[in-house]
Design an enzyme around this catalytic site. Structure first.
Site, mmCIF file in Angstrom:
data_model
loop_
_atom_site.group_PDB
_atom_site.id
_atom_site.type_symbol
_atom_site.label_atom_id
_atom_site.label_comp_id
_atom_site.label_asym_id
_atom_site.label_seq_id
_atom_site.Cartn_x
_atom_site.Cartn_y
_atom_site.Cartn_z
ATOM 1 N N ASP A 1 8.959 6.875 13.198
ATOM 2 C CA ASP A 1 9.769 6.679 12.002
ATOM 3 C C ASP A 1 9.883 8.007 11.271
ATOM 4 O OD1 ASP A 1 7.642 6.667 9.608
ATOM 5 O OD2 ASP A 1 6.808 5.411 11.192
ATOM 6 N N ASP B 1 10.805 -1.539 3.428
ATOM 7 C CA ASP B 1 9.519 -0.884 3.182
ATOM 8 C C ASP B 1 9.081 -1.248 1.771
ATOM 9 O OD1 ASP B 1 7.351 0.745 2.835
ATOM 10 O OD2 ASP B 1 8.426 2.644 3.064
ATOM 11 N N GLU C 1 5.670 -1.385 -0.453
ATOM 12 C CA GLU C 1 4.290 -0.916 -0.405
ATOM 13 C C GLU C 1 3.895 -0.319 -1.742
ATOM 14 O OE1 GLU C 1 3.675 3.013 1.451
ATOM 15 O OE2 GLU C 1 5.613 2.683 2.475
#
Length: 721
Positions: free
Chosen positions: A134, A223, A225
């Site tokens: 990634d 994503d 987080e």
């Protein structure tokens, strides 16, 4: 992993500033999104047993009080705070877990923020399965071929963050991974407290985060987080578990509505359980779990019993962040298609048929992937690939020829798709393969090189590898003076510009051009081919500012400028001078230049211009010392047609006259002036019959009709016969 406590905000005043606004009194009536999760969404969230090792257990009462519903004004204030924090690169997958591993706090960057971090073992330990990487703008330009060679078969590329950041490297990173033969997808870094989930999902999809069932696009990735920006709150973005679950649901619903596919969720077990209250509402979503170690993905977030991707290190080869798909490549390809059967295509059938006849390829290492430029399809094999389009058919590329094609950009490059198989048995055991817009030729001595466009056409005119040029020995190289390009071959070179076209230079003519400085020298680029068959078996080639002529007797020499024009005036090689016999030389007296020819020479100065000297007149001039003697440089051409078939040539300080009866003799000074007074060769004296001779202060010169005598006291006197 036992996480540390959340970073607390420096002052309660900063929390208050983010939450304050004119609509504060109405905050309780203004939820972040319309959806309010129920028990099914945050199962166990309100009543879950408190984990003393969780982020939630570390929150202070003041921080928990701050978890109130955000107003529109407060979200706008957060947008402004984010804009000042996000910078040119923004955040990336796993940024929080890296910080936890190095500084103990997801909101505190390490001293060297660019240094690789994580807890993976050295020597690039890898779990079993299929590997991928990634990337974000932090990696900038990625060497995708190197990543592919290290085993990466898929990639996730950051597209967006919040609703104000787009990865400036997204297009080359996304396209580069595809060009290297990888499956690829896009991810969005969520900042949930600055805009709604629907707003961020739309921003993501509008800027590269969509999904199509083409067999090579992985599902959109969210994503979510640790909050990397202290000014926007704690690691849960100052949001309650209910708010966070509602935001994720809003994002997911929007992605499903627009793409027809559930997004994959990237997170850590610790963050998820704390910030969503152990929600099991998203167990039907694919999971991308982050946990840096050598032993496995560990305990999964609430609701999940398995994972699709595991980010196991941030210090792998080439790009750092590496991920594992725990099953097979074919299973990953099916996952990319959302586990639907691949659409049947003519390309698949053609590729399969050709693969069965091409044992050199080895086993398949990917499925058939379609959707390439021009409706093309391809399949990778152990030692090459097969590409297909409806117009070109299916053709394999292997070995050195394939490597060279890759260097041009595969089917997206100048060559386009292959249009035929690799064919060997050429001169010197060479091989070639045709493409839509050119060819690649290979030999063990030269390697594999492509020929295209005008340079290829010029090479074809010379007979390809069987001609004088032989095989190409390098790639076409551009960027020369005037926008020119060139390509080297075994026995010569082809140069091209838009104004001159493409022309080869070879042998002696090429060597002479090299001596002038190639295209950077006085001659410039060639403007035509080498032409042979002129007088004495000679050859020549024209250039922008001159020409080069060659014979076996004289060698190859360039002619330029005024000297060349003077030579042209004599009839070039068919005239009195013949071929040039040496280069132009410019070291003479008075800044003069000259060039020797088979039967004479041409001399030039800025004062006199360029003039040829030949035959008897030239020999007479040589007898006076050429340009260093009394006559100096010629100031005009040799002119004939005088009385009795005579010829003459003027010089700076005199002239030379010639007839068959008298020979060639110079006249100068006082004697020449007196002769002029008699009418030159038309007068009683006629032509000079000998040179001027001097002794004891007395000079004489004989003429057909008498003698001229000069002394300092008497001057010049005539004595007729």
């Amino acid at each position: 992993m036992t996480p540390p406590k959340l970073r607390r905000l420096a002052t309660a005043g900063l929390i208050a500033a983010l939450l304050a606004g004119p609509m504060q009194a109405a905050a309780a009536q203004e939820p972040l999104v319309d959806h309010t999760p129920g028990q099914a969404d945050i199962e166990g969230g309100a009543t879950a047993q408190q984990d003393t090792n969780s982020l939630d257990a570390s929150l202070s009462d003041a921080e928990k009080t701050a978890d109130s519903v955000l107003t529109v004004d407060q979200m706008a204030a957060n947008q402004r705070a984010l804009a000042s924090e996000i910078g040119p690169d923004g955040s990336s997958l796993g940024q929080g877990i890296e910080r936890l591993a190095t500084t103990g706090d997801p909101q505190v960057a390490p001293v060297d923020a660019d240094a690789p971090t994580g807890t993976a073992a050295v020597s690039y330990w890898r779990p079993s399965g299929v590997y991928g990487v990634d990337v974000s703008s932090h990696q900038e330009t990625v060497d995708w071929r190197a990543a592919r060679n290290q085993g990466s078969q898929f990639a996730y590329v950051k597209a967006t963050e919040a609703t104000g950041y787009i990865n400036p490297f997204f297009s080359p990173q996304y396209g580069g991974s595809e060009a290297a033969g990888m499956l690829r997808g896009a991810y969005h870094f969520a900042i949930p407290n600055v805009s709604t989930g629907a707003q961020q999902a739309n921003y993501f999809i509008n800027n590269g985060g969509g999904w199509v069932n083409d067999g090579k696009t992985l599902p959109p990735l969210l994503d979510v987080e640790y909050n990397p920006y202290p000014s926007l709150g704690n690691s849960c973005y100052n949001m309650s578990a209910a708010q966070m679950v509602s935001w994720i649901r809003d994002f997911s619903n929007t992605v499903v509505t627009r793409t027809g596919r559930l997004p994959m969720i990237y997170t850590t077990t610790d963050w998820w359980n704390t910030c969503t209250g152990y929600s099991t509402a998203f167990a039907d979503h694919p999971l991308h779990i982050a946990n840096y170690n050598n032993s496995g993905a560990g305990t999964l977030p609430a609701g999940w019993t398995g994972y699709e991707l595991w980010q196991y290190t941030s210090i792998g080869p080439v790009v750092g962040d590496w991920n594992q798909w725990p099953s097979t490549l074919s299973a990953l390809q099916a996952f990319a298609r959302n586990n639907t059967a691949p659409a049947p295509s003519a390309g698949s059938a053609a590729i399969t048929t050709l693969a069965g006849r091409t044992t050199k390829l080895g086993g398949a290492t990917s499925g058939v992937v379609c959707g390439l430029i021009g409706g093309g399809c391809y399949q990778n094999y152990q030692r090459g690939s097969i590409h297909w389009t409806a117009t070109t058919g299916a053709h394999a590329t292997l070995g050195a020829i394939r490597t060279t094609w890759a260097g041009t950009g595969y089917e997206k490059g100048r060559l386009g798709y292959p249009t035929g198989p690799e064919t060997c048995g050429l001169l010197g055991s060479g091989c070639y393969q045709n493409f839509q817009r050119g060819t690649i030729h290979w030999t063990t001595a030269t390697g594999a090189h492509a020929t295209l466009g005008a340079i290829r056409t010029a090479w074809a005119a010379h007979g390809y590898e069987k001609g004088r040029l032989g095989y190409p020995t390098g790639a076409e190289t551009c960027g020369l003076v005037g926008g020119g390009c060139y390509q080297n071959f075994q026995r010569g070179t082809i140069h091209w510009t838009s104004t001159t076209g493409a022309h080869a230079t070879l042998g002696g003519i090429r060597n002479t051009w090299a001596g002038t400085g190639y295209e950077n020298g006085r001659l410039g680029y060639p403007t035509g081919p080498e032409i042979c068959g002129i007088t004495d078996g000679g050859c020549y080639q024209d250039y922008q500012r001159g020409a080069i002529h060659w014979t076996t007797a004289t060698g190859a020499h360039a002619t330029l400028g005024a000297i060349r024009r003077a030579w042209a005036g004599t009839g070039y090689e068919t005239g009195s001078l013949g071929f040039p016999a040496g280069p132009e030389t410019c070291t003479l007296v008075g800044g003069g230049c000259y060039q020797s020819f088979q039967r004479g020479a041409i001399h030039w100065t800025t004062a006199t211009g360029a003039h040829a000297t030949t035959g008897a007149i030239r020999r007479a001039w040589a007898g006076t010392g050429y340009e260093n003697g009394r006559l100096g440089y010629p100031t005009g051409p040799q002119t004939c047609g005088l009385v009795d078939g005579g010829c003459y040539q003027n010089y700076q300080r005199g002239a030379i006259h010639w007839t068959t009866a008298t020979g060639a003799h110079a006249t100068l000074g006082a004697i020449r002036s007196t002769w002029a007074g008699t009418g030159y060769e038309r007068g009683r004296l006629g032509y000079p019959t000998g040179p001027e001779t001097c002794a004891n202060n007395r000079c004489t010169q004989t003429f057909q009709g008498g003698t001229l005598t000069w002394t300092p006291t008497t001057g010049t006197r005539i004595t007729y016969k």
